[in-house]
Every structure is written in structure tokens, then in C-alpha cells.
Scaffold this motif. Structure first.
Motif, PDB file in Angstrom:
ATOM      1  N   ASN A   1     -39.300 -33.622 -24.119  1.00 19.93           N
ATOM      2  CA  ASN A   1     -39.010 -34.618 -23.089  1.00 19.93           C
ATOM      3  C   ASN A   1     -39.613 -34.207 -21.744  1.00 19.93           C
ATOM      4  OD1 ASN A   1     -37.564 -36.182 -24.912  1.00 19.93           O
ATOM      5  ND2 ASN A   1     -35.603 -35.159 -24.474  1.00 19.93           N
ATOM      6  N   GLU A   2     -39.486 -32.904 -21.425  1.00 15.56           N
ATOM      7  CA  GLU A   2     -40.069 -32.445 -20.170  1.00 15.56           C
ATOM      8  C   GLU A   2     -41.591 -32.592 -20.176  1.00 15.56           C
ATOM      9  OE1 GLU A   2     -38.764 -28.472 -19.875  1.00 15.56           O
ATOM     10  OE2 GLU A   2     -36.663 -28.958 -19.371  1.00 15.56           O
ATOM     11  N   ARG A   3     -42.206 -32.237 -21.318  1.00 18.37           N
ATOM     12  CA  ARG A   3     -43.666 -32.351 -21.412  1.00 18.37           C
ATOM     13  C   ARG A   3     -44.126 -33.807 -21.324  1.00 18.37           C
ATOM     14  NH1 ARG A   3     -47.378 -28.836 -23.174  1.00 18.37           N
ATOM     15  NH2 ARG A   3     -45.946 -27.384 -22.168  1.00 18.37           N
ATOM     16  N   THR A   4     -43.314 -34.727 -21.953  1.00 19.60           N
ATOM     17  CA  THR A   4     -43.651 -36.148 -21.868  1.00 19.60           C
ATOM     18  C   THR A   4     -43.609 -36.618 -20.425  1.00 19.60           C
ATOM     19  OG1 THR A   4     -42.732 -36.515 -24.075  1.00 19.60           O
ATOM     20  CG2 THR A   4     -43.036 -38.452 -22.676  1.00 19.60           C
ATOM     21  N   ALA A   5     -42.577 -36.163 -19.695  1.00 16.41           N
ATOM     22  CA  ALA A   5     -42.490 -36.531 -18.275  1.00 16.41           C
ATOM     23  C   ALA A   5     -43.666 -35.950 -17.495  1.00 16.41           C
ATOM     24  CB  ALA A   5     -41.158 -36.034 -17.704  1.00 16.41           C
ATOM     25  N   GLU A   6     -44.060 -34.707 -17.822  1.00 14.06           N
ATOM     26  CA  GLU A   6     -45.197 -34.103 -17.137  1.00 14.06           C
ATOM     27  C   GLU A   6     -46.482 -34.880 -17.421  1.00 14.06           C
ATOM     28  OE1 GLU A   6     -45.409 -30.093 -18.339  1.00 14.06           O
ATOM     29  OE2 GLU A   6     -43.584 -29.452 -17.295  1.00 14.06           O
ATOM     30  N   LEU A   7     -46.662 -35.293 -18.696  1.00 12.40           N
ATOM     31  CA  LEU A   7     -47.860 -36.054 -19.049  1.00 12.40           C
ATOM     32  C   LEU A   7     -47.899 -37.387 -18.316  1.00 12.40           C
ATOM     33  CD1 LEU A   7     -48.101 -35.384 -22.895  1.00 12.40           C
ATOM     34  CD2 LEU A   7     -49.547 -34.446 -21.084  1.00 12.40           C
ATOM     35  N   ALA A   8     -46.734 -38.046 -18.196  1.00 11.52           N
ATOM     36  CA  ALA A   8     -46.692 -39.302 -17.454  1.00 11.52           C
ATOM     37  C   ALA A   8     -47.072 -39.079 -15.991  1.00 11.52           C
ATOM     38  CB  ALA A   8     -45.285 -39.915 -17.559  1.00 11.52           C
ATOM     39  N   SER A   9     -46.572 -37.966 -15.430  1.00  9.98           N
ATOM     40  CA  SER A   9     -46.910 -37.652 -14.042  1.00  9.98           C
ATOM     41  C   SER A   9     -48.397 -37.367 -13.883  1.00  9.98           C
ATOM     42  CB  SER A   9     -46.085 -36.449 -13.575  1.00  9.98           C
ATOM     43  OG  SER A   9     -46.457 -36.063 -12.269  1.00  9.98           O
ATOM     44  N   VAL A  10     -48.939 -36.622 -14.854  1.00  8.05           N
ATOM     45  CA  VAL A  10     -50.380 -36.335 -14.807  1.00  8.05           C
ATOM     46  C   VAL A  10     -51.189 -37.617 -14.917  1.00  8.05           C
ATOM     47  CG1 VAL A  10     -52.273 -35.221 -16.044  1.00  8.05           C
ATOM     48  CG2 VAL A  10     -50.140 -33.983 -15.666  1.00  8.05           C
ATOM     49  N   ASN A  11     -50.752 -38.531 -15.791  1.00  5.83           N
ATOM     50  CA  ASN A  11     -51.453 -39.798 -15.961  1.00  5.83           C
ATOM     51  C   ASN A  11     -51.469 -40.586 -14.653  1.00  5.83           C
ATOM     52  OD1 ASN A  11     -52.796 -41.834 -17.422  1.00  5.83           O
ATOM     53  ND2 ASN A  11     -50.888 -42.927 -17.744  1.00  5.83           N
ATOM     54  N   ARG A  12     -50.338 -40.601 -13.945  1.00  9.25           N
ATOM     55  CA  ARG A  12     -50.284 -41.300 -12.669  1.00  9.25           C
ATOM     56  C   ARG A  12     -51.253 -40.656 -11.655  1.00  9.25           C
ATOM     57  NH1 ARG A  12     -44.728 -41.345 -13.888  1.00  9.25           N
ATOM     58  NH2 ARG A  12     -44.389 -39.520 -12.561  1.00  9.25           N
ATOM     59  N   ARG A  13     -51.265 -39.308 -11.660  1.00  7.51           N
ATOM     60  CA  ARG A  13     -52.170 -38.632 -10.728  1.00  7.51           C
ATOM     61  C   ARG A  13     -53.644 -38.940 -11.045  1.00  7.51           C
ATOM     62  NH1 ARG A  13     -48.540 -34.245 -11.352  1.00  7.51           N
ATOM     63  NH2 ARG A  13     -49.995 -33.153 -12.717  1.00  7.51           N
ATOM     64  N   LEU A  14     -53.940 -39.028 -12.367  1.00 11.96           N
ATOM     65  CA  LEU A  14     -55.313 -39.360 -12.752  1.00 11.96           C
ATOM     66  C   LEU A  14     -55.692 -40.754 -12.278  1.00 11.96           C
ATOM     67  CD1 LEU A  14     -55.552 -37.915 -16.377  1.00 11.96           C
ATOM     68  CD2 LEU A  14     -56.687 -37.067 -14.323  1.00 11.96           C
ATOM     69  N   GLU A  15     -54.750 -41.709 -12.409  1.00 11.23           N
ATOM     70  CA  GLU A  15     -55.029 -43.062 -11.926  1.00 11.23           C
ATOM     71  C   GLU A  15     -55.268 -43.064 -10.423  1.00 11.23           C
ATOM     72  OE1 GLU A  15     -51.723 -45.397 -13.177  1.00 11.23           O
ATOM     73  OE2 GLU A  15     -52.369 -45.525 -15.275  1.00 11.23           O
ATOM     74  N   GLU A  16     -54.478 -42.279  -9.691  1.00  4.19           N
ATOM     75  CA  GLU A  16     -54.676 -42.197  -8.244  1.00  4.19           C
ATOM     76  C   GLU A  16     -56.042 -41.581  -7.911  1.00  4.19           C
ATOM     77  OE1 GLU A  16     -51.402 -39.942  -6.868  1.00  4.19           O
ATOM     78  OE2 GLU A  16     -49.907 -41.528  -7.168  1.00  4.19           O
ATOM     79  N   GLU A  17     -56.438 -40.542  -8.696  1.00  7.96           N
ATOM     80  CA  GLU A  17     -57.727 -39.905  -8.440  1.00  7.96           C
ATOM     81  C   GLU A  17     -58.882 -40.864  -8.724  1.00  7.96           C
ATOM     82  OE1 GLU A  17     -57.953 -36.375 -10.696  1.00  7.96           O
ATOM     83  OE2 GLU A  17     -56.441 -35.282  -9.533  1.00  7.96           O
TER      84      GLU A  17
END
Length: 629
Positions: A353-369
Motif C-alpha cells: 500500500n505504501e509503495r502504491t501511494a509512492e508510485l501515485a505520487s511519482v506519477n503526479r510528479r512526472l506529469e508536473e515535470e
């Protein structure tokens, strides 16, 4: 207690048996992989090395063929010259022989060949390009050379040999001199191969050799192999070699090698100083020259890579086997660790669950980049456009002082004419006053033209590509830089050829390119004695080539690759931003053309612009413009 021990012993018995079977299976697998993998790994890396050798071999053969093709028709061309045929008809005419000697030397220098010489039907040299050297061929007899007797029989002679007079290796081409259907002699051309051989050296584990029909090495990247044979030097081979004196008095020897072949590869083992090396051999026959070109690759690195790969494979298998054994052991104790596994499962779920949340956060950061990068790209395109404009405005700034002089002169003259006109009107000399007013009008038109060209130059260009008349752009360019030509006493010659030329581009941006390059040319020649600049334009098919040549000091060696870099300048501080040529380079690229620079052989730099032709109109009058101070 006894029952508990018995149950434990019974449980450990099957565990030990399973562990023993796993170890036996692991050892068997390692043995199989070691035997099969060793063969496969060596073949794989040998195939890889062979592919590299084939590429090198093809390139080497292509270079040799290209070098020979450049000269193969030269003897027959020379044999057809009137001077050669007249000399062969009267070989005792010393004046004619002397003229042919100088003529052959000139041709030899022009084509960068080794020697060119002419022989009579008995093989004696009558004239040669090296007539004035310490070892001339004049008077020497070469009737034993195949290139002579093949050509004297009416064919084309070819032969590689070590020169008996010059003691230099070379390839010979021969062609008959035929006058009135009678063969009166042979023209021979010798070319040097040392330059090609020099490029082969220093290639690391890769060596190149070229052998003759007898297997003797006459070209090699290893000097110690020269004049060694890869085949046994039998008496028949030595006799054939001695008959043509192919290698003059050079000492021939057999190369200390052992040849072997596998199912897929050809190998040499060659004894060297203190060690023996193994080589993978790939070869190709050059039938036109009767040569065999071979590439020898040291197999040490391939064998090392194969052993490394095999070791890694065995290590991986061992690790996998240990992992399988650990799994068996873990299953055997499954009941004892059930509670621990349940806790571990819950912990794993939390981590997932923590890793899934981290991946979602990374995905958002990638979209921002991605969003930021798109904005940055838009800003970069705008910055590039502004940079082009800044370069033009900087050029305008540098011209402002002189342009004020251009305006002040007409203004001062106009004022004088106006004052004179008032005096003439007062004296009732109306016709003279009208003349002064006409002169004032002409001066105003001149200032208007200069202002119009500067305004067009400073305006941001339209990005759309159109058909641009080259003569009009050059006229507008000269209006902008003419003041510099006059002030620096520079002569500019423009030659646009026989027909009007139009190119694909933008008129304002093309004008900016010409202003930048011509300004650099003016900077280069204004401190020299020869203050000439030449602009030439010619059409070649679908391309219009524009060259701008100055007679300045040229491009400093080592700076040619950096001259189009932004902010790179060879001028002093405060004399430029270093953007002109970089902007010009990008503008020409936008037009789909090419911009390059090189030093002219006679001195100075030459800029070349290639643009796509936009018009096919033909003309009959050559348009040559001259802007002189």
C-alpha cells in the motif's frame, strides 16, 4: 520427551534427504552448463569478433580498391597524349625527351603518384618523372616485370612489387603506347601504398595483412610480419617470385604460425617475442589485383569474455539452486513459522500500500515535470526567436555611429543647398534654385533608402518560407554594409552567374545571414593589405551555392568546429556577442540548407551557403556587381 525427540528425528530425516537431492541436482546442472556453456560462449564471442573483423575487412578492401581505381586509367590516358606518341616515334630526340620528362613530373605531382615513366619495346626507360632525382629510372630496363610484358602485348599491365631501383613498395599499372596500330612502348604508373598501411597501425587487437598469390605478406599493420609468408616457401614459389623480382633483394621468410579451423572459424597461432598469440582470421580475395586481404583479431579478449560469461552463468545457477534449497527448507518448517508468516504477510500488505501511494505520487510528479518541460520548450523557442532579434539589434547598435555619419552628411549638404536656394531666389536665379531643391530631394531619397533597409533588417521576420530573389537580397544587404566598405577602403565583388537566382527562405532572415557573414569578412580584411571580398552564387541542379571569400588571416587551426557555437568569438572584448554566426547557422538550417566554413588554400576564409532552388528561370546575361570604395 523420548516421543518428542523421535518425532523431531523423523521430521529431520526427510529434510536431510531432500537437501541431499537438491545438492546433487545442483552439481549435475553446473557440470552440464559448464560443458555446454563453454562451447556456446566461445562461439558467440568469436562470431561477434568475426562480425567486427568482416566490417573492418570490407572497409579496408573498399579503401584499397578506391585507391587503385583512381589511377588504373591514368597510364592509358597518358599513352594517348600527342607528346608521348611523338617522342616514341622519335626516341632519340633529346629535346622532346626532356619536355616529356618535365611533363611526366608535372602529372606525377598533380596526381600524387609515386613515379610515371615510359619504356621502349625492349623495356628500357626513355623518360621518367624522377629524371632529376638521385635514383632516376631513365636507362633502367624493366622487361622482366609483368606490367611491362602484359602491356607490350596490348593488354593492361598490373603488378605489385618492391622497386629494384627505388627499393620502395608500390603497385604498378601499365598501358601500351600505340601509334598507327603499332605498339611503340609502354607507359607505367607506380602508386604508393605506405599511406594506406599507416592508417592500419595502432588498432589494438586488430591486425590487417595483404598477401600475394604466393602467400607472402607485402602490406601489414605489424612491421615485423613484412615479407613473411603464411604459406610454406617452396622452391616453386620462390622461383616464381624471383622470376619477376617482385621483392628485389628483400629477405623472405616463413611466418611462425600454426593454422587451425573449427566448425565455424579460421584461426592462426603466431609465435611472437616471448609469447604466442591466437588470431581469428577473416579474408577476402581482390581478384583484380590478385591479392588476399585478411583481418586478424586477437582472440584473448573474446576468450576472456567467454570465460567471464560462463562464470557469471554458473554463479547465477548456483544462487538459484541455493534459493530453491532455501525454499524447501522453508516449506519444511512452515507449520513452525505460520504465525511469523502471517505477520510478514500483513507487513507486506502495508508495504504494498505504501509503495502504491509512492508510485501515485511519482506519477503526479512526472506529469508536473512533463508540463514544465513543455512550458520550457515553448520558452526556449521564444528565447531563440528573441536571440535572433537581439543579434540583429546588436549589429544595428554597432553600425549606429557610422550610420549617424551617413545621415549627417546628407543633412549638412541639404542645409547648404537650402541656404543657397534662398540666396538664389533672392537674386532671381530660379532655375539654379530648382537645381538645389532637386539635389535636396535626392539626398532625402538616399536617407529614406538607408532608413528603410535598417527598418526591414530590424523587423522580426515572418517564419513562412517563400521564393526569395537572391539579387534583391544582396542589393538590400549592400545598402546596409556599404558604409563599412567605404570607410575601410574594401573592394567587394559579387558574381551571380548568367541567370537570375531564387532560393527557398525568408528575405529578412537571409539578409541577416549575409550581413553577419559579410561583416565578419570586413572585420577580417580591414587590417590587412589585400582588402578584397568576393561573393559568388551558382546553381547546381536543385541547389544554389553561395560562397563568400575574404583575403584575411583565415580561421585559426582548431577553432573551425567551434565557430558556429553560441557566444564563441575570436574578436576582442566589446567587439561582438559571438552570436552572429550561430544565428546564421540556425537560420540556414531552418531553410533546409547548409552553412560551413573552411580556409581557402590561397589564404583567407571561405563561407559556403547551400540553399534549395526556388526558380528554374534561365537568362543569357551575366550579372556581376562591384561595390568599390
Amino acid at each position: 520427551m523420548t516421543n518428542a525427540l523421535s518425532i523431531g528425528a523423523l521430521r529431520r530425516g526427510p529434510l536431510r534427504n531432500r537437501w541431499g537431492l537438491v545438492m546433487l541436482g545442483m552439481l549435475a546442472l553446473l557440470g552440464i552448463v559448464g560443458l555446454w556453456g563453454n562451447h556456446y560462449a566461445h562461439r558467440f564471442y568469436f562470431d561477434e569478433a568475426e562480425a567486427r573483423g568482416i566490417n573492418t575487412l570490407r572497409l579496408s578492401v573498399a579503401v584499397l580498391r578506391g585507391h587503385m581505381a583512381r589511377y588504373e586509367s591514368l597510364p592509358s590516358v597518358i599513352a594517348g597524349f600527342d607528346e608521348i606518341q611523338d617522342m616514341m616515334a622519335d626516341p632519340r630526340n633529346e629535346t622532346m625527351v626532356d619536355e616529356v620528362n618535365r611533363y611526366l613530373k608535372e602529372i606525377n605531382t598533380q596526381f600524387a603518384s609515386s613515379d610515371i615513366y615510359v619504356m621502349d619495346p625492349q623495356g628500357t626507360t626513355i623518360a621518367a618523372s624522377n629524371y632529376d632525382t638521385e635514383t632516376p629510372f631513365v636507362g633502367e630496363n624493366f622487361q622482366y616485370r609483368p606490367y611491362f610484358f602484359e602491356a607490350i602485348d596490348g593488354g593492361e599491365g598490373r603488378f605489385f612489387a618492391l622497386g629494384t631501383t627505388s627499393l620502395k613498395r608500390g603497385y604498378y599499372f601499365g598501358a601500351p603506347v600505340t601509334v598507327g596500330g603499332e605498339t611503340l612502348g609502354v607507359v607505367a604508373v607506380k602508386i604508393d601504398i605506405d599511406s594506406i598501411e599507416e592508417t592500419w597501425r595502432g588498432a589494438g587487437d586488430l591486425n590487417i595483412i595483404v598477401t600475394d598469390p604466393e602467400g607472402i605478406i607485402f602490406m601489414t599493420s605489424q612491421p615485423e610480419w613484412l615479407y613473411h609468408s603464411v604459406l610454406p616457401l617452396t622452391s616453386e614459389r620462390l622461383a616464381r617470385t624471383a622470376e619477376t623480382r617482385r621483392y628485389a633483394d628483400a629477405q623472405l621468410a616463413e611466418l611462425a604460425l600454426t593454422e587451425s579451423r573449427t566448425d565455424a572459424h579460421h584461426l592462426y597461432r603466431i609465435a611472437g617475442p616471448g609469447a604466442e598469440s591466437e588470431y581469428l582470421v577473416v579474408s577476402e580475395d581482390m581478384t583484380e589485383a590478385d591479392w588476399t586481404v585478411s583481418v586478424l583479431l586477437d582472440t584473448a579478449s573474446s576468450r576472456r569474455d567467454a570465460l567471464t560469461t560462463l562464470a557469471i552463468a554458473l554463479l547465477v545457477i548456483a544462487m538459484i539452486s541455493l534459493g530453491v534449497a532455501a525454499i524447501f527448507q522453508r516449506r519444511a518448517r512452515l507449520r513452525e513459522r505460520f504465525e511469523m508468516q502471517r505477520d510478514a504477510k500483513e507487513l507486506l500488505e502495508r508495504r504494498v500500500n505504501e509503495r502504491t501511494a509512492e508510485l501515485a505520487s511519482v506519477n503526479r510528479r512526472l506529469e508536473e515535470e512533463v508540463t514544465e518541460r513543455r512550458a520550457t520548450e515553448q520558452m526556449l523557442r521564444k528565447t531563440q526567436s528573441d536571440l535572433v532579434q537581439a543579434g540583429k539589434l546588436a549589429a544595428l547598435g554597432q553600425m549606429s555611429a557610422a550610420l549617424s555619419h551617413e545621415f549627417n552628411q546628407p543633412l549638412a549638404a541639404a542645409r547648404n543647398y537650402a541656404e543657397n536656394a534662398l540666396v538664389l531666389i533672392e537674386r532671381d536665379r530660379v532655375d539654379d534654385a530648382k537645381t538645389n531643391v532637386s539635389r535636396i530631394s535626392g539626398l532625402i531619397d538616399r536617407m529614406s533608402a538607408i532608413s528603410r533597409h535598417l527598418r526591414n533588417f530590424a523587423r522580426k521576420p515572418n517564419q513562412k518560407l517563400t521564393s526569395v530573389p537572391l539579387d534583391q537580397v544582396l542589393d538590400d544587404t549592400l545598402e546596409i554594409i556599404n558604409w563599412r566598405l567605404k570607410s575601410a577602403d574594401i573592394q567587394l565583388t559579387v558574381d551571380l552567374g548568367n541567370a537570375p537566382l531564387s532560393v527557398v527562405g525568408g528575405p529578412i532572415r537571409l539578409q541577416q545571414v549575409l550581413v553577419n557573414i559579410l561583416s565578419n569578412a570586413i572585420d577580417a580584411v580591414e587590417s590587412t593589405v589585400d582588402r578584397r571580398i568576393a561573393v559568388t552564387a551558382r546553381r547546381n541542379g536543385d541547389v544554389v551555392t553561395i560562397t563568400i571569400r575574404d583575403h584575411g588571416p583565415g580561421i585559426t587551426p582548431g577553432l573551425g568546429d567551434r565557430i558556429f557555437d553560441p557566444f564563441f568569438s575570436t574578436k576582442g572584448v566589446g567587439k561582438g556577442l559571438g552570436l552572429g554566426l550561430s544565428i546564421s547557422y540556425n537560420i540556414i538550417k531552418d531553410f533546409g540548407g547548409e552553412l560551413r566554413v573552411e580556409n581557402h588554400p590561397e589564404g583567407g576564409a571561405i563561407f559556403t551557403i547551400e540553399l534549395t532552388t526556388a526558380s528554374t528561370t534561365d537568362g543569357t546575361t551575366s550579372r556581376i556587381l562591384e561595390a568599390t570604395p
